[in-house]
Design a protein around this motif. Structure first.
Motif, PDB file in Angstrom:
ATOM      1  N   ASP A 105       0.819  -1.096   0.092  1.00  0.00           N
ATOM      2  CA  ASP A 105       0.024  -0.110   0.011  1.00  0.00           C
ATOM      3  C   ASP A 105       0.787   1.146   0.007  1.00  0.00           C
ATOM      4  N   VAL A 106       1.984   1.394   0.747  1.00  0.00           N
ATOM      5  CA  VAL A 106       2.957   2.393   0.763  1.00  0.00           C
ATOM      6  C   VAL A 106       4.233   1.751   0.873  1.00  0.00           C
ATOM      7  N   VAL A 107       5.193   2.269  -0.149  1.00  0.00           N
ATOM      8  CA  VAL A 107       6.607   1.904  -0.283  1.00  0.00           C
ATOM      9  C   VAL A 107       7.402   2.932   0.211  1.00  0.00           C
ATOM     10  N   CYS A 108       8.078   2.981   1.034  1.00  0.00           N
ATOM     11  CA  CYS A 108       9.179   4.125   1.492  1.00  0.00           C
ATOM     12  C   CYS A 108      10.491   3.871   0.792  1.00  0.00           C
ATOM     13  N   LEU A 109      11.115   4.706   0.180  1.00  0.00           N
ATOM     14  CA  LEU A 109      12.375   4.520  -0.701  1.00  0.00           C
ATOM     15  C   LEU A 109      13.477   5.381  -0.251  1.00  0.00           C
ATOM     16  N   GLN A 110      14.671   4.794   0.035  1.00  0.00           N
ATOM     17  CA  GLN A 110      15.885   5.663   0.389  1.00  0.00           C
ATOM     18  C   GLN A 110      16.990   5.443  -0.605  1.00  0.00           C
ATOM     19  N   GLU A 111      17.791   6.501  -0.562  1.00  0.00           N
ATOM     20  CA  GLU A 111      19.027   6.357  -1.541  1.00  0.00           C
ATOM     21  C   GLU A 111      18.576   6.360  -3.059  1.00  0.00           C
ATOM     22  N   LEU A 112      17.820   7.315  -3.413  1.00  0.00           N
ATOM     23  CA  LEU A 112      17.423   7.268  -4.693  1.00  0.00           C
ATOM     24  C   LEU A 112      18.482   7.560  -5.673  1.00  0.00           C
ATOM     25  N   LYS A 113      19.512   8.392  -5.202  1.00  0.00           N
ATOM     26  CA  LYS A 113      20.876   8.766  -6.178  1.00  0.00           C
ATOM     27  C   LYS A 113      20.323   8.997  -7.607  1.00  0.00           C
TER      28      LYS A 113
END
Length: 256
Positions: free
Chosen positions: A29-37
């Motif tokens: 339902d919700v996806v939290c992303l880190q380090e998009l670069k």
């Protein structure tokens, strides 16, 4: 309600390794992303808004560095970009989405492993973030803080803890800070559900760390007590490798 936290170590790299195909079948339902670069112009239409999802992003000012994002099925009532602290926000480390009485945050704490200077920046972030963690609790909303905290809390949280007592990510000051965070009232959902399961989410690219499961648990979903009590199960997805981290998936009994 399924919430995922995933440090991608480059969204374009992860997409090339099948992350968006996985997402389509993840039932998240919700996806939290880190380090998009990546900056927004670097992202393909599929990365900006995967089928069935709205996408929100807080890239770093520096190209090819840091940055956080959130994919969500339901359009948020409000999105908060950054903490309002210039040097932290320049690195793209905090993004919040509000859905009715629930907030979900994608958080990326600095790593201090590259230099003493970066370790001091990490300590500075921790010091300034603590009052904000208190303020979030004072809102009396249900909040889930997803992200790469770059700290393993206890010996169970990393394979080689004795060898890392003087290394960034397992320093006494970092661990004590995380203890204080939990002391405010935040709940570590994985550790609450699985007191005995290491739950590693990151593996060094050196040696055979991934193959031998010599890992660290540095990705967390910390939640306010109400929603934390509704966490039913959690898992770490390792069937495919999108990054040096693995997605942390937590299912909550929550309508919305």
């Amino acid at each position: 309600m399924r919430i995922v936290s995933a440090n991608l170590n480059g969204i374009r790299s992860a997409a090339n390794k099948g992350f968006l195909e996985w997402l389509a079948n993840s039932q998240a339902d919700v996806v939290c992303l880190q380090e998009l670069k990546a900056q927004l112009p670097d992202l393909s239409p599929e990365m900006l808004a995967p089928t069935g999802y709205h996408g929100f992003f807080h890239p770093a000012e520096k190209k090819g560095y840091s940055g956080v994002g959130i994919y969500c099925r339901r359009e948020p009532d409000r999105v908060v970009t950054g903490l309002g602290i210039a040097d932290i926000d320049a690195e793209g480390r905090y993004l919040r989405a509000d859905f009715g009485p629930l907030s979900v945050v994608s958080l990326y704490l600095p790593s201090g492993s590259s230099s003493e200077e970066r370790q001091q920046i990490k300590f500075s972030f921790m010091e300034r973030f603590m009052p904000m963690l208190q303020q979030l609790l004072a809102e009396q909303r249900e909040i889930i803080l997803c992200g790469d905290w770059n700290i393993a809390h206890q010996p169970i949280d990393l394979k080689n803890w004795k060898g890392n007592l003087k290394n960034s990510g397992f320093l006494p000051e970092e661990r004590a800070w995380l203890t204080d965070v939990l002391g405010l009232g935040w709940v570590d959902t994985w550790r609450t559900l699985y007191p005995e399961a290491p739950g590693y989410t990151w593996w060094s690219n050196r040696g055979q760390a991934y193959a031998k499961d010599v890992g660290w648990r540095i990705d967390y979903q910390l939640a306010t007590p109400g929603i934390a009590q509704k966490a039913r199960m959690a898992s770490i997805y390792k069937d495919q490798k999108f990054s040096d981290h693995a997605p942390l998936i937590v299912d909550y009994d929550h309508a919305g």
